[in-house]
Design a protein around this motif. Structure first.
Motif, PDB file in Angstrom:
ATOM      1  N   PRO A 188       0.825  -1.209   0.000  1.00 22.72           N
ATOM      2  CA  PRO A 188       0.000   0.000   0.000  1.00 22.72           C
ATOM      3  C   PRO A 188       0.865   1.268   0.000  1.00 22.72           C
ATOM      4  N   ILE A 189       0.247   2.360  -0.354  1.00 18.46           N
ATOM      5  CA  ILE A 189       0.850   3.669  -0.085  1.00 18.46           C
ATOM      6  C   ILE A 189       0.640   3.953   1.402  1.00 18.46           C
ATOM      7  N   VAL A 190       1.687   4.297   2.099  1.00 16.93           N
ATOM      8  CA  VAL A 190       1.565   4.730   3.497  1.00 16.93           C
ATOM      9  C   VAL A 190       1.607   6.254   3.508  1.00 16.93           C
ATOM     10  N   TRP A 191       0.568   6.847   4.088  1.00 17.86           N
ATOM     11  CA  TRP A 191       0.424   8.314   4.145  1.00 17.86           C
ATOM     12  C   TRP A 191       0.313   8.668   5.620  1.00 17.86           C
ATOM     13  N   THR A 192       1.287   9.361   6.168  1.00 16.79           N
ATOM     14  CA  THR A 192       1.300   9.560   7.611  1.00 16.79           C
ATOM     15  C   THR A 192       1.423  11.025   8.000  1.00 16.79           C
ATOM     16  N   TYR A 193       0.837  11.336   9.159  1.00 12.44           N
ATOM     17  CA  TYR A 193       0.887  12.687   9.720  1.00 12.44           C
ATOM     18  C   TYR A 193       1.746  12.753  10.980  1.00 12.44           C
ATOM     19  N   HIS A 194       2.405  11.662  11.308  1.00 13.94           N
ATOM     20  CA  HIS A 194       3.298  11.638  12.475  1.00 13.94           C
ATOM     21  C   HIS A 194       4.344  10.559  12.250  1.00 13.94           C
ATOM     22  N   PRO A 195       5.439  10.575  13.020  1.00 13.12           N
ATOM     23  CA  PRO A 195       6.528   9.628  12.773  1.00 13.12           C
ATOM     24  C   PRO A 195       6.477   8.344  13.590  1.00 13.12           C
ATOM     25  N   TYR A 196       5.508   8.192  14.504  1.00 12.14           N
ATOM     26  CA  TYR A 196       5.503   7.022  15.382  1.00 12.14           C
ATOM     27  C   TYR A 196       4.860   5.809  14.709  1.00 12.14           C
ATOM     28  N   MET A 197       5.192   5.601  13.444  1.00 10.65           N
ATOM     29  CA  MET A 197       4.580   4.509  12.694  1.00 10.65           C
ATOM     30  C   MET A 197       5.569   3.859  11.737  1.00 10.65           C
ATOM     31  N   LEU A 198       6.829   4.299  11.772  1.00  5.40           N
ATOM     32  CA  LEU A 198       7.759   3.900  10.715  1.00  5.40           C
ATOM     33  C   LEU A 198       7.995   2.393  10.699  1.00  5.40           C
ATOM     34  N   GLU A 199       8.185   1.792  11.862  1.00 12.16           N
ATOM     35  CA  GLU A 199       8.431   0.344  11.887  1.00 12.16           C
ATOM     36  C   GLU A 199       7.198  -0.420  11.412  1.00 12.16           C
ATOM     37  N   ALA A 200       6.017   0.048  11.789  1.00 18.04           N
ATOM     38  CA  ALA A 200       4.789  -0.590  11.321  1.00 18.04           C
ATOM     39  C   ALA A 200       4.646  -0.429   9.816  1.00 18.04           C
ATOM     40  N   ALA A 201       5.012   0.737   9.310  1.00 17.74           N
ATOM     41  CA  ALA A 201       4.923   0.980   7.868  1.00 17.74           C
ATOM     42  C   ALA A 201       5.850   0.053   7.092  1.00 17.74           C
ATOM     43  N   GLU A 202       7.062  -0.085   7.552  1.00 16.00           N
ATOM     44  CA  GLU A 202       8.013  -0.951   6.851  1.00 16.00           C
ATOM     45  C   GLU A 202       7.526  -2.394   6.843  1.00 16.00           C
TER      46      GLU A 202
END
Length: 396
Positions: free
Chosen positions: A119-133
């Protein structure tokens, strides 16, 4: 640069979907869904460490309840996921591991049910990077709309360290103010793109129609000065508003919005006792044009501080679309728009600029097809963003 052909978006928000005040997150998510993208809207995981108080305890209990609820479809192509976030994950490694595990597990499960991948990950904060990867994104978009490190209660040093990692990783960085652009460009370089906040021009343009005013507004004498939005004491110059109300008893201040949760500001309490200050509370988004229809001047009385220097108020183009003259404090993000609003640097100048707007009411109202408005609509903004994300110069 990564071209993202996926029609699935996992959007990490800093606001709950049902928040009474819609911001970038809900607008972008809903418009992506309208364009056929399948959007998973992930509600806030919390960026502020909870305190030992009743308000934060209520938030924690509510979060734990919502976190066990199933992912729900709130409109065609748009699902909302409330993560089960155990508090103190930013302080204790074991808690952080659990929070990340359940976040990834539920996102992956949703993707499998949708038969979607990358998916495209579209985020408004940085506390998701490991989940995104972990979900192997086709592209990571960081949409920076505020200096969240300047929000009261946020550990600024910790936030900036985590954000730096996201800026190093993100394929595309979208920012809403020149201050945010300068900050993000230090790390992300040419991957950084400036897109100021915009408005639903057609929605707020309905304020120009000749219709009845809401009953609670119609009974307030004119001239009416209106402010629409949450009354956050770190964003709004409440002292300036109080001075205005006191200095001009013949003017009537109308406030559409409530204090932020947990705030009880004495300046607001003092204004509420004044006969020419009218605090009507929150009103649904659909009704806001009806209230703006009855305003003589629209106000942006923002404090000038670290937070506001990095913000572009969404209300600015909403006010202009409604055909209202705008008086604002000297927000850096609005410097390019001095020709279409009045600027004040202190309380005395603010009063003078409101008087000038009243003296010349009707002058300078932008037609709805004016480039300042058409170029700053949500559809035009999303066209430009998706063209970058998809690696295509054509509108998406």
């Amino acid at each position: 640069m990564v071209a993202a052909n996926s029609k699935t978006v996992v959007l990490f928000s800093t606001a709950d979907w049902d928040s009474p005040y819609w911001t970038n997150k809900q607008h972008i998510a809903s418009r992506l869904a309208d364009r056929g993208y399948e959007v998973l809207y992930v509600e806030t995981v919390g960026i502020r460490r909870p305190g030992l108080n009743a308000m934060d305890l209520r938030r924690i209990i509510a979060r734990l309840k919502r976190g066990t609820a199933p992912i729900r479809e709130v409109r065609p192509n748009l699902w909302v996921f409330s993560p089960l976030t155990v508090p103190l994950g930013q302080r204790y490694a074991a808690v952080s591991v659990f929070n990340r595990w359940q976040l990834v597990f539920r996102i992956r499960s949703w993707l499998r049910r949708r038969r979607a991948s990358h998916p495209i990950v579209w985020t408004y904060h940085p506390y998701m990077l490991e989940a995104a990867e972990a979900v192997q994104p086709s592209a990571v978009v960081y949409h920076s709309v505020d200096d969240l490190g300047a929000v009261p209660g946020v550990d600024k040093a910790e936030y900036e360290a985590v954000e730096r990692r996201l800026l190093q990783r993100a394929d595309h960085v979208f920012v809403t103010s020149l201050a945010l652009e300068a900050h993000c460009r230090e790390v992300a370089g040419e991957r950084t793109h400036y897109f100021n906040n915009v408005a639903d021009i057609a929605h707020f343009g309905a304020a120009r129609l000749d219709r009845l005013l809401p009953a609670d507004l119609a009974g307030i004498p004119k001239p009416r000065l209106i402010y629409v939005g949450a009354l956050s004491d770190f964003k709004i110059d409440l002292g300036l508003l109080a001075s205005l109300v006191q200095a001009r008893p013949d003017w009537h201040l109308v406030v559409i919005g409530d204090e932020r949760e947990g705030q009880r500001d004495p300046t607001i309490a003092r204004m509420q006792a004044m006969p020419n200050a009218h605090f009507l509370g929150w009103r649904p988004y659909a009704e806001l044009p009806d209230y703006l229809r009855g305003a003589d001047v629209a106000l942006l009385p923002q404090l000038i501080n670290d937070y506001s220097r990095a913000m572009f108020p969404m209300k600015f183009f909403e006010y202009l679309a409604a055909g209202r003259p705008v008086v604002a404090t000297a927000l850096p993000a609005l410097a390019d728009y001095h020709a279409v609003h009045r600027v004040a640097h202190d309380a005395a100048e603010f009063e003078a600029q409101v008087q000038a707007a009243l003296d010349h009411r009707g002058d300078g109202v932008l037609p709805l097809d004016h480039p300042v408005l058409t170029k700053n609509s949500w559809d035009a903004r999303l066209d430009a963003m998706l063209a970058i994300v998809n690696g295509d110069s054509r509108p998406a």
